[in-house]
Structures are given as C-alpha cells and as structure tokens.
Enzyme design. Sequence first.
Site, mmCIF file in Angstrom:
data_model
loop_
_atom_site.group_PDB
_atom_site.id
_atom_site.type_symbol
_atom_site.label_atom_id
_atom_site.label_comp_id
_atom_site.label_asym_id
_atom_site.label_seq_id
_atom_site.Cartn_x
_atom_site.Cartn_y
_atom_site.Cartn_z
ATOM 1 N N GLY A 18 0.811 -1.223 0.000
ATOM 2 C CA GLY A 18 0.000 0.000 0.000
ATOM 3 C C GLY A 18 0.838 1.264 0.000
ATOM 4 O O GLY A 18 0.551 2.211 -0.754
ATOM 5 N N THR A 95 -1.951 -10.521 4.189
ATOM 6 C CA THR A 95 -2.669 -11.796 4.023
ATOM 7 C C THR A 95 -1.682 -12.946 4.234
ATOM 8 O O THR A 95 -1.347 -13.657 3.294
ATOM 9 C CB THR A 95 -3.265 -11.899 2.598
ATOM 10 O OG1 THR A 95 -2.223 -11.605 1.651
ATOM 11 C CG2 THR A 95 -4.417 -10.959 2.381
ATOM 12 N N GLU A 165 -0.874 -6.362 -7.308
ATOM 13 C CA GLU A 165 0.357 -5.578 -7.415
ATOM 14 C C GLU A 165 1.500 -6.509 -7.806
ATOM 15 O O GLU A 165 1.686 -7.538 -7.194
ATOM 16 C CB GLU A 165 0.635 -4.909 -6.060
ATOM 17 C CG GLU A 165 1.786 -3.960 -6.094
ATOM 18 C CD GLU A 165 1.733 -3.046 -7.304
ATOM 19 O OE1 GLU A 165 0.818 -2.227 -7.382
ATOM 20 O OE2 GLU A 165 2.598 -3.171 -8.194
ATOM 21 N N LEU A 167 4.769 -5.372 -8.067
ATOM 22 C CA LEU A 167 6.077 -4.788 -7.738
ATOM 23 C C LEU A 167 6.925 -5.787 -6.956
ATOM 24 O O LEU A 167 6.412 -6.621 -6.215
ATOM 25 C CB LEU A 167 5.911 -3.499 -6.932
ATOM 26 C CG LEU A 167 5.354 -3.539 -5.511
ATOM 27 C CD1 LEU A 167 6.399 -3.946 -4.483
ATOM 28 C CD2 LEU A 167 4.813 -2.174 -5.159
ATOM 29 N N ALA A 168 8.228 -5.706 -7.174
ATOM 30 C CA ALA A 168 9.154 -6.512 -6.370
ATOM 31 C C ALA A 168 9.868 -5.561 -5.420
ATOM 32 O O ALA A 168 10.185 -4.423 -5.791
ATOM 33 C CB ALA A 168 10.166 -7.221 -7.271
ATOM 34 N N VAL A 274 20.609 -19.518 -2.464
ATOM 35 C CA VAL A 274 20.422 -20.345 -1.276
ATOM 36 C C VAL A 274 18.928 -20.627 -1.045
ATOM 37 O O VAL A 274 18.551 -21.380 -0.154
ATOM 38 C CB VAL A 274 21.087 -19.650 -0.071
ATOM 39 C CG1 VAL A 274 20.435 -18.330 0.229
ATOM 40 C CG2 VAL A 274 21.132 -20.529 1.145
ATOM 41 N N CYS A 280 5.843 -13.238 -0.721
ATOM 42 C CA CYS A 280 4.878 -13.670 -1.741
ATOM 43 C C CYS A 280 5.046 -15.087 -2.261
ATOM 44 O O CYS A 280 4.076 -15.836 -2.317
ATOM 45 C CB CYS A 280 4.938 -12.712 -2.925
ATOM 46 S SG CYS A 280 4.115 -11.167 -2.579
ATOM 47 N N GLN A 282 6.359 -18.152 -1.532
ATOM 48 C CA GLN A 282 5.910 -19.352 -0.833
ATOM 49 C C GLN A 282 4.419 -19.270 -0.508
ATOM 50 O O GLN A 282 3.668 -20.220 -0.733
ATOM 51 C CB GLN A 282 6.727 -19.523 0.448
ATOM 52 C CG GLN A 282 6.272 -20.714 1.245
ATOM 53 C CD GLN A 282 7.229 -21.025 2.377
ATOM 54 O OE1 GLN A 282 8.436 -21.062 2.197
ATOM 55 N NE2 GLN A 282 6.691 -21.249 3.542
ATOM 56 N N LYS A 343 16.359 -10.389 0.204
ATOM 57 C CA LYS A 343 17.084 -10.032 -1.011
ATOM 58 C C LYS A 343 17.740 -8.688 -0.757
ATOM 59 O O LYS A 343 17.456 -8.051 0.271
ATOM 60 C CB LYS A 343 16.143 -9.976 -2.228
ATOM 61 C CG LYS A 343 15.081 -8.894 -2.125
ATOM 62 C CD LYS A 343 14.090 -8.925 -3.281
ATOM 63 C CE LYS A 343 14.572 -8.159 -4.461
ATOM 64 N NZ LYS A 343 13.486 -7.863 -5.431
HETATM 65 C C1 UDX Z 1 7.908 -11.101 -5.979
HETATM 66 C C2 UDX Z 1 7.520 -10.879 -7.444
HETATM 67 O O1 UDX Z 1 8.723 -10.704 -8.232
HETATM 68 C C3 UDX Z 1 6.616 -9.662 -7.577
HETATM 69 O O2 UDX Z 1 6.174 -9.521 -8.925
HETATM 70 C C4 UDX Z 1 5.412 -9.840 -6.645
HETATM 71 O O3 UDX Z 1 4.591 -8.684 -6.693
HETATM 72 C C5 UDX Z 1 5.861 -10.094 -5.216
HETATM 73 O O4 UDX Z 1 6.745 -11.214 -5.175
HETATM 74 P P1 UDX Z 1 9.655 -9.997 -4.276
HETATM 75 O O5 UDX Z 1 9.355 -11.183 -3.420
HETATM 76 O O6 UDX Z 1 9.570 -8.643 -3.672
HETATM 77 O O7 UDX Z 1 8.675 -9.975 -5.548
HETATM 78 O O8 UDX Z 1 11.134 -10.134 -4.880
HETATM 79 P P2 UDX Z 1 11.778 -11.007 -6.072
HETATM 80 O O9 UDX Z 1 12.739 -10.151 -6.782
HETATM 81 O O10 UDX Z 1 10.767 -11.684 -6.898
HETATM 82 O O11 UDX Z 1 12.642 -12.103 -5.284
HETATM 83 C C6 UDX Z 1 12.045 -13.135 -4.514
HETATM 84 C C7 UDX Z 1 13.111 -14.080 -4.003
HETATM 85 O O12 UDX Z 1 13.682 -14.840 -5.062
HETATM 86 C C8 UDX Z 1 14.286 -13.376 -3.317
HETATM 87 O O13 UDX Z 1 14.665 -14.101 -2.174
HETATM 88 C C9 UDX Z 1 15.374 -13.402 -4.373
HETATM 89 O O14 UDX Z 1 16.661 -13.327 -3.824
HETATM 90 C C10 UDX Z 1 15.102 -14.752 -5.021
HETATM 91 N N1 UDX Z 1 15.611 -14.868 -6.399
HETATM 92 C C11 UDX Z 1 15.145 -14.045 -7.378
HETATM 93 C C12 UDX Z 1 16.544 -15.856 -6.705
HETATM 94 O O15 UDX Z 1 16.961 -16.623 -5.831
HETATM 95 N N2 UDX Z 1 16.982 -15.982 -8.003
HETATM 96 C C13 UDX Z 1 16.537 -15.169 -9.010
HETATM 97 O O16 UDX Z 1 16.984 -15.353 -10.166
HETATM 98 C C14 UDX Z 1 15.586 -14.166 -8.692
HETATM 99 P P1 ADP Z 2 2.100 -6.083 2.569
HETATM 100 O O1 ADP Z 2 3.484 -6.614 2.271
HETATM 101 O O2 ADP Z 2 1.025 -6.961 1.953
HETATM 102 O O3 ADP Z 2 1.926 -4.640 2.252
HETATM 103 P P2 ADP Z 2 2.341 -5.421 5.395
HETATM 104 O O4 ADP Z 2 2.254 -6.315 6.587
HETATM 105 O O5 ADP Z 2 3.635 -4.734 5.078
HETATM 106 O O6 ADP Z 2 1.854 -6.307 4.151
HETATM 107 O O7 ADP Z 2 1.238 -4.265 5.504
HETATM 108 C C1 ADP Z 2 -0.095 -4.475 5.769
HETATM 109 C C2 ADP Z 2 -0.574 -3.354 6.700
HETATM 110 O O8 ADP Z 2 -2.008 -3.426 6.819
HETATM 111 C C3 ADP Z 2 -0.032 -3.419 8.131
HETATM 112 O O9 ADP Z 2 0.681 -2.225 8.422
HETATM 113 C C4 ADP Z 2 -1.295 -3.568 9.014
HETATM 114 O O10 ADP Z 2 -1.210 -2.827 10.236
HETATM 115 C C5 ADP Z 2 -2.374 -2.974 8.108
HETATM 116 N N1 ADP Z 2 -3.742 -3.423 8.431
HETATM 117 C C6 ADP Z 2 -4.175 -4.695 8.612
HETATM 118 N N2 ADP Z 2 -5.510 -4.712 8.855
HETATM 119 C C7 ADP Z 2 -5.943 -3.418 8.816
HETATM 120 C C8 ADP Z 2 -7.213 -2.773 8.972
HETATM 121 N N3 ADP Z 2 -8.328 -3.477 9.203
HETATM 122 N N4 ADP Z 2 -7.273 -1.421 8.888
HETATM 123 C C9 ADP Z 2 -6.134 -0.705 8.634
HETATM 124 N N5 ADP Z 2 -4.917 -1.249 8.479
HETATM 125 C C10 ADP Z 2 -4.804 -2.586 8.555
#
Ligand code: UDX
Ligand code: ADP
Length: 473
Positions: A18, A95, A165, A167-168, A274, A280, A282, A343
């Site tokens: 967010g 979530t 979303e 984004l990484a 490693v 996300c 897992q 990462k």
């Molecule tokens: C991921 C997705 O890329 C993104 O689109 C989604 O919105 C959220 O999940 P994120 O988890 O932030 O993003 O990072 P990402 O760059 O995907 O890396 C995930 C893991 O895979 C990290 O631990 C990274 O080090 C590892 N990785 C990535 C590898 O081990 N090898 C690679 O070639 C790429």
């Molecule tokens: P993500 O990686 O999905 O953004 P985060 O744990 O970083 O997950 O962020 C989720 C945020 O949502 C937390 O800061 C949490 O306090 C907030 N949150 C959860 N439930 C509510 C709610 N009912 N109203 C407002 N904020 C909430």
Amino acid sequence: MSPVKVTKICCIGAGYVGGPTCSVIALKCPHIRVTIVDLNQARIDAWNSDDFNLPIYEPGLEDVVRQARGRNLFFSTDVDKAIEEADLIFVSVNTPTKKSGVGAGFAADLNYVELATRRIATIARSNKIVVEKSTVPCRTAESMRTILEANSKPNCRFDILSNPEFLAEGTAMTDLFKPDRVLIGSLQTPEGISACQSLAQVYANWVPKECILTVGLWSSELSKLAANAMLAQRISSINALSAICEATGANIDEVSNAVGYDTRIGPKFLKASVGFGGSCFQKDILNLVYLSESLHLPEVAAYWRQVVDMNEYQKRRFSQRVVDTLFKTITGKRIAVLGFAFKADTGDTRESAAITLIKDFLSERAFVNVYDPKVVHEQIWMDLQEASPLVPLDNIKKQVTISPSAFEAAQGADAIVIATEWKEFRDIDWERLYKGMNKPAFVFDGRLLVDAEKLTKIGFKVTTIGRPSPLLT
Ligand code: UDX
Ligand code: ADP
C-alpha cells in the site's frame, strides 16, 4: 454508463504494498487526494516523520514521499474518515499464511481483509469502488462483495475490482513507474466494466494504455498467483540444477547463461541461490496448492508443492554443505552471516533464507555473528525467536551477536556465509576480512556474488552454490 472520475482515494494498509503503490499514485496524479491509513500508529508516525525515517526501506521511495506528502498524499490512523470521503478504496492489508485452523500452513489468512471490508461496509454512505490489492486466493472478491452487499445502506453501491500488485521489493519504484502491465479484473457487467474504467483512468496518468489489461475478476486473481508461482518455479528449477552442477563439475552460472540465451526462456530469474524468500512466493504457491486441493486436483497441487519443497531442500542442502566443509562439525565455531534480508535493497526479512540457515547453525551449536546493512535489530531477534519458539531468547542471544559491520562480523570467525546479495559484500576489502579470521578461513557464497578466484588467491577456501567444492589443501 460513464465511469466515475476518481478524485479521492483511500488505501487501507500502509505496508510494503500500500505505501509505495499509493505514494506513486499520489505523485503521478496531483489532482487526486490520496490518504493511506493503517491501524498501526507507530507505522503511520514513521510515514509522517519530519526526517522521513519511513517504516520501510525502498530505494527512491523517500524522494516520492517528499514530493507528494502534505500536497495530495496523507498518512493517517483515521481509517473511518478516509473511507467515508473516498470514491475508491484500495484494500492493501496483510494476508499471511494461516497458522492454525482449516488450511493451516497453506491457506491465506483472510481475517485482515474481512475486517477491513466490514469496516468499509459499516462506514460507507456513498458509492465506493473497492479494490483488492493484497494477494488473495481466487474468489476473495466474491466474498468481499457478499459482505459489502449484506451490510450496505440504501443508495450505496459497491463495485469490487481486483488489481494485483506486481512490484518486487528493492525495485518497487521502477516497477511502479514503468510496470510491465497493470491488471484490473472486474465483473463483466456494465457497472463492473465502468468501475474498471475508473481505475484504468487513474493509471492512464502515467501508464501507456496498451499496458493496462482488463479481464474478469477471477482471471485477475489467478493471474497474480500464477505469475508468482511461475517465477518461483524458475528459481527452483535452476536450484535443482545447481545440485547436479555441484556433483558433476558443471558451473550453474554458465548453465543458466546458456539456457537464458534461448529467447523462449529468457535470462531473468535464473540465478541460483540459497533459496527464494519474501512475503509472496511461498505464500502464493501454497495458496495455489490449497486451491487445487479444494478443487479436487491433487496432481496439480503436487506439481506446485514441489516448487516449495525444492526451495526447502536447497536451504537444507546449503547448511549441510557448510557443516560438511568445516570438517563435519561447526559446534563451538563462529560463523559470520552476511545479510539477513530476503534479497538486497530491502529491509524486509519475511521468509528470508538467512533465518533458516542461522536456525540450522544454532542447532549445531555454532556461534553466529550476523550483519545486515538495513534490517533493524529487533526484527532479527523476532525472526530468530519465531524460528525456534522453544528456545528462550536469552539462550539465542548467547549464541548470536548482531555486528555493526561485515568486518566486525568476520572478526575471529571460521567461516563467512553470504546470505543476501548486498552489493557492499562484493566490493568489500576481503583481504582485511581474511586477516581477522581463523584459518583456514572459509567463504560460502549463497548468492553467486563474489569473485571466487580472487578470494581463493587471498587464501580463502571458497564454496559456491552450483559449483563443486574446492579441494582442501
Ligand atoms: C515477488 C515478485 O517478483 C513480484 O512480482 C510480486 O509482486 C511479489 O513477489 P519480491 O518477493 O519482492 O517480488 O522479490 P523477487 O525479486 O521476486 O525475489 C524473490 C526471491 O527470489 C528473493 O529471495 C530473491 O533473492 C530470489 N531470487 C530471485 C533468486 O533466488 N533468483 C533469481 O533469479 C531471482
Ligand atoms: P504487505 O506486504 O502486503 O503490504 P504489510 O504487513 O507490510 O503487508 O502491511 C499491511 C498493513 O495493513 C499493516 O501495516 C497492518 O497494520 C495494516 N492493516 C491490517 N488490517 C488493517 C485494517 N483493518 N485497517 C487498517 N490497516 C490494517
């Protein structure tokens, strides 16, 4: 039906998704007032802090917040007011995977989504477009719709959209400024399509029209799970091959380079490591496994499950290699773990491989010095405690030291384990590290980060993922 022009956006949840997403929307749409709300006062205070000490570390984020905060971007704990005023509400709450009850360990915990949805239903007195942004299992939008419709007031309609979303972390700002695609799912009714257009118009302020894809609700929800599962699957595939390389003398970097040259495969996400971490991959795969099982598709469930199993195997195999190389015991030895984030370029530690490695080293009764440039100390203690709930934190603290630099971590250590690919670890003065270590001094590169030949010349015994172990002379 002409789409509503969005002028006020509320984002529920000021976390990794967010916060950056809605900050960028505010930056790119100065005519829209964006309020990001959260129940967590400390988090909101950090977003509002005078010195821009933001609650998450993300390169480029501070600059965006500096430009938009106070102009058309606001952070608040007044959830109700923001809901009431908004035309469009993003639900970006956490979530996590369920820890207990039905589906524990697999299904997503939708409690936070449900509570936020119920709050919207209670507070709203005018029409709202409600957008599910958190990654959720398929058909969550349907549950949100049922809750909203069952609790809404007369003349107050809700349209539900799915807008996952992609984004990484670490590259979130570039990903948001130049997304490969924006995906919006809606019911294929005139009202649903119109709501979809309203959101598409928001993104059209900076995203080319051809990159904004509009699809059905469930396709959108499933596409997010599918994208993450397929990215993770590439990593597990290359990690599986890294085990073969170690046993045969092939070099995984050369293999992934050769494979990636095939334009049908492409070079990205083929870096052996490693093990993948992050909030996300897992979680989403386990969601897919749970969904497949619920749909009585056990073969599909088993197929995706294997991607996570391979990741666990990779982490286990790496710890075992450390023990084996250090003459089959690390009891009483000191291991410097460089990197704790999942990462580089993030302070996020969720599902980080470093947590599993350190847990394994502790159970072998080694001492661990850990250093990470961005992760806060309390987070490290929380993660280590959560990984070993039966061990009192005081005992963990007797075995683990958090070091203020890589040099200090390596001082008096027998081995260095690179767990996160922070650039500073590649460029560090390795000669100086070597001098401070016990000999023989070992390096275990879990990220294919360092120049193994250069380190070997210095005197290190270097073990790299996807390459045979060096001969110990
Ligand atoms: C991921 C997705 O890329 C993104 O689109 C989604 O919105 C959220 O999940 P994120 O988890 O932030 O993003 O990072 P990402 O760059 O995907 O890396 C995930 C893991 O895979 C990290 O631990 C990274 O080090 C590892 N990785 C990535 C590898 O081990 N090898 C690679 O070639 C790429
Ligand atoms: P993500 O990686 O999905 O953004 P985060 O744990 O970083 O997950 O962020 C989720 C945020 O949502 C937390 O800061 C949490 O306090 C907030 N949150 C959860 N439930 C509510 C709610 N009912 N109203 C407002 N904020 C909430």
